[in-house]
Scaffold this motif. Structure first.
Motif, mmCIF file in Angstrom:
data_model
loop_
_atom_site.group_PDB
_atom_site.id
_atom_site.type_symbol
_atom_site.label_atom_id
_atom_site.label_comp_id
_atom_site.label_asym_id
_atom_site.label_seq_id
_atom_site.Cartn_x
_atom_site.Cartn_y
_atom_site.Cartn_z
ATOM 1 N N LYS A 50 0.801 -1.233 0.000
ATOM 2 C CA LYS A 50 0.000 0.000 0.000
ATOM 3 C C LYS A 50 0.833 1.281 0.000
ATOM 4 O O LYS A 50 0.341 2.341 -0.367
ATOM 5 N N TYR A 51 2.095 1.180 0.454
ATOM 6 C CA TYR A 51 2.933 2.370 0.614
ATOM 7 C C TYR A 51 4.296 2.109 -0.027
ATOM 8 O O TYR A 51 5.026 1.208 0.382
ATOM 9 N N LEU A 81 5.188 11.249 4.677
ATOM 10 C CA LEU A 81 3.759 11.228 4.353
ATOM 11 C C LEU A 81 3.214 9.809 4.292
ATOM 12 O O LEU A 81 2.084 9.552 4.726
ATOM 13 N N ASP A 82 4.008 8.882 3.750
ATOM 14 C CA ASP A 82 3.585 7.475 3.744
ATOM 15 C C ASP A 82 3.439 6.956 5.169
ATOM 16 O O ASP A 82 2.496 6.234 5.490
ATOM 17 N N ALA A 84 2.784 8.678 7.949
ATOM 18 C CA ALA A 84 1.603 9.277 8.568
ATOM 19 C C ALA A 84 0.317 8.658 8.021
ATOM 20 O O ALA A 84 -0.623 8.379 8.771
ATOM 21 N N LYS A 85 0.297 8.444 6.719
ATOM 22 C CA LYS A 85 -0.885 7.851 6.084
ATOM 23 C C LYS A 85 -1.100 6.424 6.591
ATOM 24 O O LYS A 85 -2.227 6.033 6.913
ATOM 25 N N ALA A 86 -0.026 5.655 6.694
ATOM 26 C CA ALA A 86 -0.124 4.276 7.191
ATOM 27 C C ALA A 86 -0.610 4.252 8.637
ATOM 28 O O ALA A 86 -1.407 3.384 9.017
ATOM 29 N N ARG A 88 -2.582 6.357 10.092
ATOM 30 C CA ARG A 88 -4.025 6.639 10.096
ATOM 31 C C ARG A 88 -4.831 5.479 9.528
ATOM 32 O O ARG A 88 -5.864 5.097 10.071
ATOM 33 N N GLU A 89 -4.370 4.936 8.411
ATOM 34 C CA GLU A 89 -5.176 3.959 7.672
ATOM 35 C C GLU A 89 -5.074 2.522 8.197
ATOM 36 O O GLU A 89 -6.018 1.751 8.038
ATOM 37 N N GLN A 90 -3.961 2.160 8.795
ATOM 38 C CA GLN A 90 -3.744 0.751 9.138
ATOM 39 C C GLN A 90 -4.073 0.382 10.574
ATOM 40 O O GLN A 90 -4.148 -0.799 10.904
#
Length: 136
Positions: A50-51, A81-82, A84-86, A88-90
């Motif tokens: 995903k990242y 950014l990857d 931070a996104k991970a 939040r999303e994972q």
């Protein structure tokens, strides 16, 4: 080759040779609630699919108990950014037989230089406070 990392916690310091395996200046997540059925490869695949900036992952194992998983691991990202996104999303997504917990890793907070800087800052703050109190 990275130089050895000196760590501090609970008033003790030690050289942590395992940290030299990780990329310098990476962005790392702690991944908890890992089941015994989750392998290092499964952890890596879960995030790298995903990242794009996932550099490596590692499940922490107990050397005293046949290298059995301790139920947590770390994932390294090269892009903030990857990471931070991970985070939040994972968090609370399923990996193997359990929902995982994902949060920012605080591994850098135990580096000797970081600990010494914090102690120095606290000492200065305490001195200013004490000087202000004695002037009354």
């Amino acid at each position: 080759m990275n130089k050895p990392v000196v760590r501090m916690a609970a008033g003790k310091s030690w050289v942590d040779s395992t940290l030299s395996e990780w990329p310098a200046n990476d962005f790392r997540l702690f991944v908890g609630n890992l089941g015994a059925d989750v392998s290092d490869e499964a952890l890596f695949d879960h995030f790298s699919s995903k990242y794009a900036s996932v550099a490596m992952s590692k499940i922490i194992r107990d050397a005293k108990k046949n290298k059995e998983s301790k139920g947590f691991g770390f994932v390294s990202f090269l892009q903030p950014l990857d990471c931070a996104k991970a985070m939040r999303e994972q968090d609370q997504t399923w990996l193997g037989s359990r929902p995982i917990r994902v949060k920012r890793s605080d591994w850098q907070d135990r580096n000797r230089n970081t600990v010494q800087k914090k102690q120095k800052k606290e000492n200065k703050k305490q001195q200013r406070w004490n000087n202000g109190r004695s002037g009354r």
